[in-house]
Design a protein around this motif. Structure first.
Motif, PDB file in Angstrom:
ATOM      1  N   SER A  48     -63.496 -56.201 -36.553  1.00  0.00           N
ATOM      2  CA  SER A  48     -62.170 -55.851 -35.999  1.00  0.00           C
ATOM      3  C   SER A  48     -61.673 -54.530 -36.588  1.00  0.00           C
ATOM      4  O   SER A  48     -60.479 -54.288 -36.698  1.00  0.00           O
ATOM      5  CB  SER A  48     -61.165 -56.968 -36.322  1.00  0.00           C
ATOM      6  N   THR A 132     -60.710 -54.432 -24.257  1.00  0.00           N
ATOM      7  CA  THR A 132     -60.879 -53.944 -25.637  1.00  0.00           C
ATOM      8  C   THR A 132     -61.413 -52.521 -25.690  1.00  0.00           C
ATOM      9  O   THR A 132     -62.351 -52.196 -24.965  1.00  0.00           O
ATOM     10  CB  THR A 132     -61.870 -54.876 -26.387  1.00  0.00           C
ATOM     11  N   ASP A 517     -55.128 -57.280 -29.534  1.00  0.00           N
ATOM     12  CA  ASP A 517     -54.245 -58.224 -30.222  1.00  0.00           C
ATOM     13  C   ASP A 517     -52.869 -58.274 -29.564  1.00  0.00           C
ATOM     14  O   ASP A 517     -52.247 -59.321 -29.445  1.00  0.00           O
ATOM     15  CB  ASP A 517     -54.083 -57.761 -31.679  1.00  0.00           C
ATOM     16  N   ALA A 520     -52.639 -60.850 -27.049  1.00  0.00           N
ATOM     17  CA  ALA A 520     -53.230 -62.157 -27.344  1.00  0.00           C
ATOM     18  C   ALA A 520     -52.300 -63.327 -27.019  1.00  0.00           C
ATOM     19  O   ALA A 520     -52.740 -64.398 -26.616  1.00  0.00           O
ATOM     20  CB  ALA A 520     -53.643 -62.195 -28.808  1.00  0.00           C
ATOM     21  N   ALA A 526     -57.403 -64.894 -27.145  1.00  0.00           N
ATOM     22  CA  ALA A 526     -57.329 -63.425 -27.094  1.00  0.00           C
ATOM     23  C   ALA A 526     -58.371 -62.888 -26.111  1.00  0.00           C
ATOM     24  O   ALA A 526     -59.039 -61.880 -26.341  1.00  0.00           O
ATOM     25  CB  ALA A 526     -57.527 -62.801 -28.468  1.00  0.00           C
TER      26      ALA A 526
END
Ligand code: ADA
Length: 553
Positions: A48, A132, A517, A520, A526
């Motif tokens: 992450s 992402t 995030d 999420a 998420a």
């Protein structure tokens, strides 16, 4: 390799994929071996990590001279150095770029790439989003040796002149690194050849060489019936072949005729999926065989098209779509950008560059039948209209051969529908809006007709529902259960494909994707769970529902 075929026979090309060394700027003092291309999130310590990582590898040069370093993609910002000397900078993970290294001596050199995937005021396209932004050298890297001039790219289009007969229009774009004269370009495709003289060029000058080439006995490229031809340009200087470029093209025509999209004169009805470049194991950096696994599933469902939500895709994936006869809606890099980002000069500049790179790099893919832009951005304000109009004009100038559209979410308020040839909307009846699909869609289409969509094709660019893999409740069928997702998709696809006014729909979406995030709380695990398969391509109940309907249409 940056394509699924060799782009050069004359030019010497070397892959720089393989083991590099990666050092994250996280104070750990640790370095890691890493395989390029890949995302650094696959390293346990960095799953992450949002920050800066420095990639290094040695490069052995046998022949001194001038080299191009070509990157398929670095996420999301790259600074490139050779032996510590800065060579170039690029922003955006989803488009390729190249840097020039001149006067390179024979021997061992150190190539350094500093990759940065932070969200900041320097990044208007990579922002916290419902997908992402990974980090790393996410697409292949190549070392190209170039001589006094080289072929930078080609642009191909064609018009049908009779059965199996086409007139190909090709522009070959050259760059001179030192002055050249007595040069010409030889072009070949589908059995035809044409030669054109290159004007004398001084160092640093570029030239566009336009050639028209009549071909016959050509088998057209069609949906799920692909026929591809190598397009080869060869540059000779003083009678010596010094460079070349090979692309793969298809002979097909895309036209808008009233409310219909025509491919080779036949109406196109889209049975599609939205597909992010994301995978539970590979992140955004899927290998070609993993991309092919996705396409095997997509073909199995009976689909005929993909939307590259919400950014330009890996050329190798586009090559596979070309080879399989899958139509592609490719779009620029933007998803529902907030006004404070959308209303900045940085956003307009980063989008302008992305549009140009997308069209320059992908315009020869026969599968791409339409360019999309600015997914669900501000198309319901005067300022937004200025931006949409500016980018639509740019795309039209870059490629006048394809229609343009944008996926709107501005229900009953959009003021930009008149700007495009195809009108498209993202809708989620039965998921976000609890209304019957048919009633909801007919109401919206009626409004569209009065606000810029009359006598134009209409596409549903997103429609779908969430389902968490493995969550079953066949009695209550609550939202997020696989049963409810299958039930909603059945109503959605049945209703949409029973409306002849629509040219079809892209299901949202093929596979679940990880989200930032910041998203999420609205996304269980998420993840955006609206895939018909999960992150690891395990099918949900909805897969069989879609397959049944797509095969019946
Ligand atoms: C929007 C957006 C998609 C996805 C979808 C959803 O339509 O364009 O990227 O976020 O919503 O799942 O809600």
């Amino acid at each position: 390799m940056q394509r699924i075929f060799d782009e050069h026979k004359v030019r010497i090309v070397k892959s720089l994929d393989g083991l590099w060394n990666l050092t994250p700027d996280n104070g750990s003092g640790k370095s890691y071996p890493v395989f390029v291309p890949s995302v650094w999130e696959r390293i346990p310590d960095l799953t992450s990590f949002r920050g800066v990582c420095t990639y290094k590898r040695s490069v052995e040069i046998a022949e001194p001279g001038t080299y191009l370093l070509k990157f398929g993609g670095v996420s999301h910002t790259a600074d490139v150095y050779l032996d510590g000397q800065f060579l170039g900078h690029h922003y955006n993970a989803f488009t390729a770029f190249q840097v020039l290294a001149e006067n390179v001596t024979a021997g061992s050199h150190t190539l350094t790439v500093v990759a940065d995937n932070r969200f900041s005021e320097k990044s208007a396209l990579h922002v916290p989003n419902d997908y992402t932004t990974y980090g790393g050298i996410n697409r292949p890297v190549e070392l190209h040796k170039v001589e006094e001039a080289y072929i930078d790219r080609m642009a191909f289009s064609c018009e049908e002149t009779g059965k199996g007969k086409y007139l190909a229009h090709v522009s070959v774009f050259l760059r001179a690194l030192s002055s050249i004269e007595n040069a010409d370009v030889l072009l070949s495709v589908a059995g035809g050849t044409e030669k054109a003289a290159v004007p004398a060029l001084s160092a640093g000058e570029s030239a566009e060489i336009k050639l028209d080439l009549a071909v016959r006995n050509v088998v057209p490229w069609d949906v799920l019936d692909a026929h591809l031809y190598d397009l080869t340009a060869t540059l000779s200087v003083n009678g010596q072949f010094t460079d070349d470029l090979i692309d793969r093209v298809g002979f097909r025509t895309v036209k808008i005729e009233g409310e219909r999209i025509l491919l080779n004169g036949k109406e196109v009805r889209i049975k599609g999926f939205n597909r992010h470049e994301d995978h539970g194991q590979f992140g955004m950096s899927l290998s070609v065989d993993a991309m092919m696994d996705d396409l095997q599933l997509i073909l199995d469902t009976g689909a005929n098209s993909l939307r590259t939500c919400h950014y330009p895709n890996d050329p190798r994936f586009l090559d596979l779509c070309d080879a399989l006869g899958l139509l592609v809606w490719e779009e620029n890099h933007a998803r529902q950008l907030p006004s404070e980002v959308f209303r900045t000069d940085l956003f307009r500049e980063q989008c302008r560059v992305c549009n140009e790179e997308m069209v320059h790099q992908h315009c020869n893919h026969p599968g791409i039948y339409i360019w999309g832009l600015l997914n669900e951005c501000e198309s319901d304000t005067e300022y937004g209209r200025t931006v949409y109009a500016e980018q639509i004009a740019q795309l039209r100038a870059l490629d006048p051969t394809r229609p343009i559209s944008f996926a709107s979410c501005r229900k009953f308020t959009d003021i930009c529908l008149d700007l495009v040839e195809v009108v498209s909307y993202n809708i989620y009846p039965r998921w976000y809006e609890d209304d019957s699909v048919r009633h909801y869609t007919e109401k919206l289409v009626a409004w569209m007709e009065e606000h810029g969509a009359k006598t134009k094709p209409i596409l549903i660019t997103e429609i779908g529902a969430g389902g968490i893999y493995g969550y079953h409740d066949p009695f209550a069928k609550p939202k997020w259960s696989e049963e409810r997702q299958a039930e909603i998709l059945e109503e959605q696809l049945t209703a949409i494909h029973a409306m002849p006014r629509l040219s079809g729909a892209y299901l949202w979406q093929f596979a679940d994707v990880k989200v930032a995030d910041e998203f999420a709380l609205r996304r269980p695990k998420a993840q955006n769970n609206k895939g018909i398969v999960d992150l690891y391509r395990r099918p949900k109940l909805a897969y069989l529902t879609v397959k049944k309907i797509y095969h019946e249409i």
